[in-house]
Write a protein that holds these residues in place. Structure first.
Motif, short mmCIF file in Angstrom:
data_model
loop_
_atom_site.label_atom_id
_atom_site.label_comp_id
_atom_site.label_asym_id
_atom_site.label_seq_id
_atom_site.Cartn_x
_atom_site.Cartn_y
_atom_site.Cartn_z
N GLY A 191 -40.15 -7.12 92.15
CA GLY A 191 -39.31 -7.78 93.14
C GLY A 191 -37.83 -7.54 92.89
O GLY A 191 -37.06 -7.30 93.82
N VAL A 192 -37.43 -7.58 91.63
CA VAL A 192 -36.03 -7.34 91.28
C VAL A 192 -35.64 -5.91 91.64
O VAL A 192 -34.60 -5.66 92.27
CB VAL A 192 -35.79 -7.61 89.78
CG1 VAL A 192 -34.37 -7.19 89.38
CG2 VAL A 192 -36.00 -9.08 89.47
N LYS A 193 -36.45 -4.95 91.24
CA LYS A 193 -36.13 -3.55 91.53
C LYS A 193 -36.03 -3.28 93.03
O LYS A 193 -35.10 -2.62 93.50
CB LYS A 193 -37.20 -2.64 90.92
CG LYS A 193 -37.19 -2.56 89.40
CD LYS A 193 -38.17 -1.49 88.91
CE LYS A 193 -38.12 -1.34 87.40
NZ LYS A 193 -38.88 -0.18 86.92
N LEU A 194 -37.01 -3.79 93.77
CA LEU A 194 -37.04 -3.52 95.21
C LEU A 194 -35.91 -4.23 95.95
O LEU A 194 -35.25 -3.63 96.81
CB LEU A 194 -38.40 -3.94 95.78
CG LEU A 194 -39.59 -3.08 95.32
CD1 LEU A 194 -40.91 -3.79 95.61
CD2 LEU A 194 -39.56 -1.72 96.02
N ALA A 195 -35.69 -5.50 95.65
CA ALA A 195 -34.62 -6.24 96.33
C ALA A 195 -33.26 -5.62 96.03
O ALA A 195 -32.39 -5.53 96.91
CB ALA A 195 -34.65 -7.70 95.90
N HIS A 196 -33.07 -5.18 94.80
CA HIS A 196 -31.81 -4.51 94.44
C HIS A 196 -31.64 -3.22 95.24
O HIS A 196 -30.55 -2.95 95.78
CB HIS A 196 -31.80 -4.21 92.94
CG HIS A 196 -30.63 -3.41 92.48
ND1 HIS A 196 -29.36 -3.94 92.35
CD2 HIS A 196 -30.52 -2.08 92.14
CE1 HIS A 196 -28.53 -2.99 91.94
NE2 HIS A 196 -29.21 -1.85 91.82
N ALA A 197 -32.71 -2.43 95.35
CA ALA A 197 -32.63 -1.18 96.11
C ALA A 197 -32.38 -1.42 97.59
O ALA A 197 -31.77 -0.59 98.27
CB ALA A 197 -33.91 -0.37 95.92
N MET A 198 -32.83 -2.57 98.10
CA MET A 198 -32.60 -2.92 99.50
C MET A 198 -31.17 -3.40 99.75
O MET A 198 -30.76 -3.55 100.90
CB MET A 198 -33.59 -4.00 99.94
CG MET A 198 -35.03 -3.51 100.02
SD MET A 198 -36.17 -4.88 100.41
CE MET A 198 -37.74 -3.99 100.48
N GLY A 199 -30.42 -3.65 98.68
CA GLY A 199 -29.03 -4.04 98.82
C GLY A 199 -28.76 -5.53 98.77
O GLY A 199 -27.63 -5.97 99.02
N ALA A 200 -29.77 -6.32 98.43
CA ALA A 200 -29.59 -7.77 98.36
C ALA A 200 -28.88 -8.17 97.07
O ALA A 200 -28.86 -7.42 96.09
CB ALA A 200 -30.95 -8.47 98.44
N ASP A 201 -28.31 -9.36 97.07
CA ASP A 201 -27.79 -9.99 95.86
C ASP A 201 -28.97 -10.68 95.19
O ASP A 201 -29.58 -11.57 95.78
CB ASP A 201 -26.70 -11.01 96.22
CG ASP A 201 -26.07 -11.64 95.00
OD1 ASP A 201 -25.07 -11.10 94.50
OD2 ASP A 201 -26.58 -12.68 94.54
#
Length: 354
Positions: A191-201
């Motif tokens: 979840g951390v990796k994917l959300a970061h790649a999506m540009g979220a904080d």
């Protein structure tokens, strides 16, 4: 029929042991896959130990499967011998209901056919999973693994990856959105990796700060200990989206209080016990409590392609098949960073017990 070696739970709560069984010969649209790697999911443990009820034995677990196509049926058009492919949490569905037609096979009204611990569509054959040398699957339920993703570290994407990608995509995680991930384990680290790649904080909410360095390495912007009561005061009304990855019961009401107005708490971890939720936790902020279940075939392929584009794989520890029982105990103890993957070449050695 295709003779297959595997490891199975013969009864609930018994150690997994060597098991020989047969796969069907390929039908017109079937793909025969030589399994190279299979990830271990916490749901494997739950089902093999019958912690959710309804388990079918003998059971060969495993639904994070990565391998190579070795044969194809005469009508197969999507794959050829030598292709790198994966199989996730289901291997069939009714194909006729509205959800199947929309590419939401995981919500099939007749029930998807689980990769293991399920009956095939014929109602007679017990499906068996990826802790085995070979699997035969209809081409429409097989995924293509991009060449840039190593098969071992890609295997957990077939469950852990899509389990987090689907809610992040559905609730539109991206720039300007504050996303929190509860738990930094096999699911949470994806979840951390994917959300970061999506540009979220991205914020990690973990019991302690023990994994903070890991969390930040994986892409977290912030890291808080939930054992500190001040965390819930400091972060009240902060997040647009919170994804709960833990399979232990926690106070969902407390986490609902961390949401902004119209925020959503999405559950992907499945505790054994029922979790009470108070009405005021929802109505005071027009908040939503929701759940998410893996993804359909189209979305899972989208996830794999997204991971290839952003160089995202699971952090894994590779083991031999004869270490699977020890690995189960370590999964329960959260003693893995962050996903076990079985090297299926080990099934063909004397140490495997055949």
């Amino acid at each position: 029929m295709i003779k297959t070696l595997g490891y199975a739970a013969y009864k609930a709560k018994e150690a997994l042991a060597p098991f020989t069984f047969e796969r069907r010969d390929p039908r017109d649209h079937d793909v025969v896959i030589d399994i190279q790697y299979c990830g271990i999911c916490h749901s494997d443990v739950h089902q093999a130990r019958e912690e959710w009820g309804g388990s079918l034995f003998p059971m060969v677990p495993g639904h994070e499967i990565a391998g190579i196509v070795t044969r194809v049926g005469p009508a197969v058009t999507k794959y050829k011998v030598g292709d790198r492919v994966g199989v996730g949490c289901f291997v069939d569905s009714c194909r006729e209901c509205d959800y199947c037609k929309q590419g939401l096979e995981q919500f099939c009204t007749q029930g998807m056919t689980g990769t293991y611990n399920a009956m095939e569509r014929d109602g007679k054959t017990l499906s068996q999973g990826g802790y085995s040398t070979t699997i035969v699957v209809d081409e429409n339920y097989v995924l293509r693994i991009p060449d840039t993703l190593p098969l071992d570290a890609a295997a957990p994407l077939l469950c852990a990856g899509i389990t987090l990608y689907s809610p992040l995509a559905h609730w539109k995680a991206g720039p300007g959105k504050k996303v929190a991930i509860i738990g930094l384990g096999g699911l949470g680290h994806m979840g951390v990796k994917l959300a970061h790649a999506m540009g979220a904080d991205v914020t990690v909410l973990s019991q302690s700060l023990r994994k903070e360095a890991d969390g930040r390495r994986l892409g977290a912007d912030h890291f808080y200990a939930t054992s500190d009561e001040a965390t819930f005061t400091k972060l009240a009304g902060t997040f647009d989206l919170i994804i709960n990855t833990v399979s232990a019961p926690i106070d969902w009401n407390a986490y609902l209080g961390l949401l902004k107005v119209d925020g959503a708490l999405v559950v992907v971890g499945v505790p054994e016990e029922q979790v009470p939720v108070g009405a005021f936790s929802l109505i005071m902020g027009r908040r939503s409590l929701a759940g998410s279940l893996i993804g359909g075939i189209q979305e899972t392929q989208e996830m794999l392609d997204f991971c290839a584009k952003h160089n995202i794989i699971s952090d894994i520890e590779t083991i031999a098949i004869n270490q699977v029982n020890e690995a189960y105990d370590r999964v329960v103890a959260s003693d893995v960073r962050y996903r076990f993957v079985i090297d299926m070449a080990s099934l063909k050695t004397a140490e495997a017990g055949f």
